[in-house]
Design an enzyme around this catalytic site. Structure first.
Site, PDB file in Angstrom:
ATOM      1  N   CYS A 181     -25.232  22.732  -0.653  1.00 50.69           N
ATOM      2  CA  CYS A 181     -24.155  23.532   0.073  1.00 50.69           C
ATOM      3  C   CYS A 181     -23.469  22.623   1.230  1.00 50.69           C
ATOM      4  O   CYS A 181     -22.203  22.897   1.222  1.00 50.69           O
ATOM      5  CB  CYS A 181     -24.680  24.330   0.318  1.00 50.69           C
ATOM      6  N   HIS A 189       0.587  -1.412   0.179  1.00 46.29           N
ATOM      7  CA  HIS A 189       0.133  -0.527  -0.229  1.00 46.29           C
ATOM      8  C   HIS A 189       1.341   1.351   0.179  1.00 46.29           C
ATOM      9  O   HIS A 189       0.682   2.241  -0.743  1.00 46.29           O
ATOM     10  CB  HIS A 189      -0.516   0.122   1.264  1.00 46.29           C
ATOM     11  N   ASN A 226     -24.227  19.455   5.854  1.00 41.91           N
ATOM     12  CA  ASN A 226     -22.970  20.256   7.869  1.00 41.91           C
ATOM     13  C   ASN A 226     -24.202  19.699   8.887  1.00 41.91           C
ATOM     14  O   ASN A 226     -24.625  18.610   9.334  1.00 41.91           O
ATOM     15  CB  ASN A 226     -22.661  20.917   7.969  1.00 41.91           C
ATOM     16  N   ASP A 227     -25.745  20.501   8.582  1.00 43.48           N
ATOM     17  CA  ASP A 227     -26.398  20.446   9.615  1.00 43.48           C
ATOM     18  C   ASP A 227     -27.348  19.740  10.261  1.00 43.48           C
ATOM     19  O   ASP A 227     -28.230  19.534  10.828  1.00 43.48           O
ATOM     20  CB  ASP A 227     -27.008  21.916   9.569  1.00 43.48           C
ATOM     21  N   GLU A 260     -31.936  22.378   6.132  1.00 38.76           N
ATOM     22  CA  GLU A 260     -31.586  21.360   7.111  1.00 38.76           C
ATOM     23  C   GLU A 260     -31.614  21.188   8.731  1.00 38.76           C
ATOM     24  O   GLU A 260     -30.374  21.250   9.367  1.00 38.76           O
ATOM     25  CB  GLU A 260     -29.706  22.525   7.146  1.00 38.76           C
TER      26      GLU A 260
END
Ligand code: PEP
Ligand code: MG
Length: 595
Positions: free
Chosen positions: A530, A200, A482-483, A459
């Site tokens: 987004c 690897h 994200n939220d 969100e």
């Protein structure tokens, strides 16, 4: 480079990664721990087992971070190595055997771990398959990482090489983790005693385009000094320890030529993807936008070929100051930013400005004199985003006036988006404020754009569940992944102890996104993403497969996502997205991503 131009006397070694490298040696001693053989008294068994568990948790978190890092700096395929290492560190049999060794032999956690890992690695090597030998190196790499935590050396994933001057790394062995943290700008080449083309570490060296050889003589390694001039030819498998001026000259020229070729290739690749609009292989359009947080970001987004700004985090105006900016100051800042983008991008590109998303992870002291203390027991569940805008409407009006006025000063299409929406009432009220501000400006004779679209960020789970109703009141949805992740999983996005418990793609979040996309599509409303999920080259195209029409991300990710999208047809991405919808666990989802 043909061998005919290379001078005599190099040692024949094993070629690992092609290219010529010449420069000062840097003897690399792996950050791996020393051998441990501590015994413990019987009453300490439970405490040792607990220490082991904690070290495993810390190592797992580091591996997740390393996977993300490697995905960004090297590639998806190479990042999978560290995903596989996460499976090794989480293997219940491995844990059970180590715990048993602690209890029965009264070994310290470190000693037990070292013994169990070494046995496992040797068994794999004994199977005489190159693939399994690579896995043995991973087992040792993982064990060394856990051991470092047991020895309280904490975060040890960064390279111990001082990367200020470009060097040739010389080592007995290199783990995949060591190699993955090398910066090709400073590591000219790699020479090791052990290794092989299928390890690897070798795969990562090739992906990073660092020339490498293995099979150098262990005695030669002992005799080398830091700073000594060395050279390798990674294609031919040549290792030079003594170089006269003529040889140095030839090799340096070859290395320079190779660097220039590489830079030219990269530039060609970037130019191609920068100019190309986002689409799948069969031409289905998916817009690739940028998330931007300041004027510099807007400039570089345009230079990197953003098709628009999908999330302008207007918070950049409000942070790090004591006094909240008024309408005129905001206006001037927006004008500067819109122009910075508009002048570099082709005319008429969209900029979606999000109104102030203050609170929780985005605290703004300048707000406190206006709205009171922001101290709350649960700020993420408190007064934030549109909730502040509605509780203190004057602030929102001021920002909307500034934005709408600025929107006509550059060759862009302005869109407005409200964050942290949970209810239909909020959207109705926000739209009333927006319409009033718009009407006021027109009455005052101030030019405003006639087409400004108004959307919301989806969100919160409440907004996701109400997406069909919310779609009636907006022009578009932009999913704040994200939220959405934070609130869906009840996992504070700033707390790595809880975020590390979940996969990048949890089925609950994926299903929620699917629901939002379908609700938007049913009313003909564009759905964008987004949150950073869109920047993941494995996930962005699958979002497109679900029906997301615009992916917005941090600018450096755009080229890679465009290339990833274009690798397959829309049919393919749709089918993969459907497979993902069947996942019941994060591990199932991960398996789909990797398949
Ligand atoms: C999001 O929540 O996904 C998002 C894009 O907004 P922010 O990260 O600024 O909260
Ligand atoms: Mg958000």
């Amino acid at each position: 480079m043909s061998s005919s131009v290379l001078p005599v006397h190099p040692a024949r070694v094993v070629p690992i990664s092609p290219g010529i490298a010449i420069g000062p040696a840097r003897i690399f001693r792996s950050a791996g721990p020393a051998v441990i053989d501590t015994m413990i008294p019987p009453h300490q068994v439970a405490a040792e087992q607990q220490r082991l568990q904690e070290a495993i948790t810390a190592a797992l978190q580091e591996l997740q971070e390393l996977q993300t890092h490697v995905e960004k700096t090297v590639g998806r395929h190479e990042a999978a190595i560290f995903q596989a290492q996460q499976l090794i560190v989480q293997d219940p049999d491995f844990l059970e055997e180590t715990n048993e060794t602690i209890a029965t032999h009264l070994f310290s956690a470190g000693a037990a771990l070292q013994q169990v890992a070494e046995n496992q690695a040797r068994q794999l090597e004994a199977l005489a398959s190159e693939l399994l030998a690579a896995r043995a190196a991973d087992v040792r790499d993982v064990a060394a990482r856990v051991l470092r935590h047991l020895q309280s050396e904490g975060h040890a994933a960064t390279t111990p090489v001082d990367q200020k001057t470009p060097v040739l790394i010389v080592a007995y062995d290199l783990t995949p983790s060591d190699t993955a943290t090398f910066d090709p700008a400073f590591i000219l080449g790699i020479c090791t005693v052990v290794g092989g083309p299928t390890t690897h570490a070798a795969i990562i060296a090739r992906a990073l385009e660092i020339p490498a050889v293995c099979g150098i003589d262990a005695l030669v390694l002992e005799s080398l000094q830091d700073g000594q001039q060395l050279a390798i030819d990674g294609a031919q498998g040549l290792f030079y320890t003594q170089l006269d001026t003529g040889q140095s000259h030839i090799l340096r020229a070859a290395m320079e030529q190779q660097r220039e070729e590489r830079a030219r290739r990269r530039l060609q690749h970037e130019t191609l993807w920068r100019a190309r609009p986002g689409s799948t292989a069969d031409g289905a359009r998916i817009q690739v936008f940028a998330n931007v947080g300041d004027v510099d970001g807007a400039r570089s987004a345009a230079e990197l070929g953003a098709e628009g700004i999908g999330l302008l985090r207007t918070e950049f105006l409000f942070g790090g100051r004591d006094i909240f900016p008024g309408e005129q100051e905001q206006y001037e800042s927006y004008v500067a930013l819109f122009r910075a983008f508009g002048e570099r991008a082709s005319p008429g590109k969209t900029i979606i400005a999000r109104t102030l998303d203050a609170g929780a992870d985005k605290p703004f002291p300048a707000l406190e004199p206006l709205i009171g203390s922001m101290q709350e027991a649960n700020p993420a569940l408190g007064l934030r985003g549109a909730r502040i805008s509605l509780a203190h409407e004057a602030l929102l009006r001021q920002q909307l006036r500034a934005l709408l006025r600025a929107g006509v000063t550059a060759s862009i299409e302005l869109a407005i988006m409200f964050p942290m929406i949970a209810t239909v009432e909020e959207v109705r009220r926000l739209r009333v404020v927006y319409d009033e501000v718009y009407g006021e400006l027109t009455q005052e004779g101030i030019a405003v754009c006639a087409q400004t679209q108004v959307g919301i960020m989806v969100e919160t789970p409440a907004a996701a569940l109400m997406a069909d109703a919310l779609a009636r009141y907006v022009d578009f949805f932009s999913i704040g992944a994200n939220d959405l992740f934070q609130y869906t999983m009840a996992a504070d996005r700033t707390n790595s102890r809880v975020t590390s418990m979940f996969g990048a793609l949890e089925p609950a979040v994926w299903r929620s996104i699917d629901m939002i996309v379908r609700a938007g599509a049913a009313r003909g409303k564009l759905v964008a993403v987004c949150g950073e999920l869109a920047a993941d080259t494995r996930i962005g195209p699958l979002l497109a497969g679900l029906g997301v029409k615009e992916l917005s991300m941090s600018p450096p990710a755009m080229l890679k996502v465009k290339a990833a999208l274009h690798a397959q047809t829309m049919d393919y991405w749709q089918q993969r997205a459907r497979e993902l919808l069947k996942a019941e666990t994060a591990a199932d989802a991960q398996a789909v991503l990797l398949s």
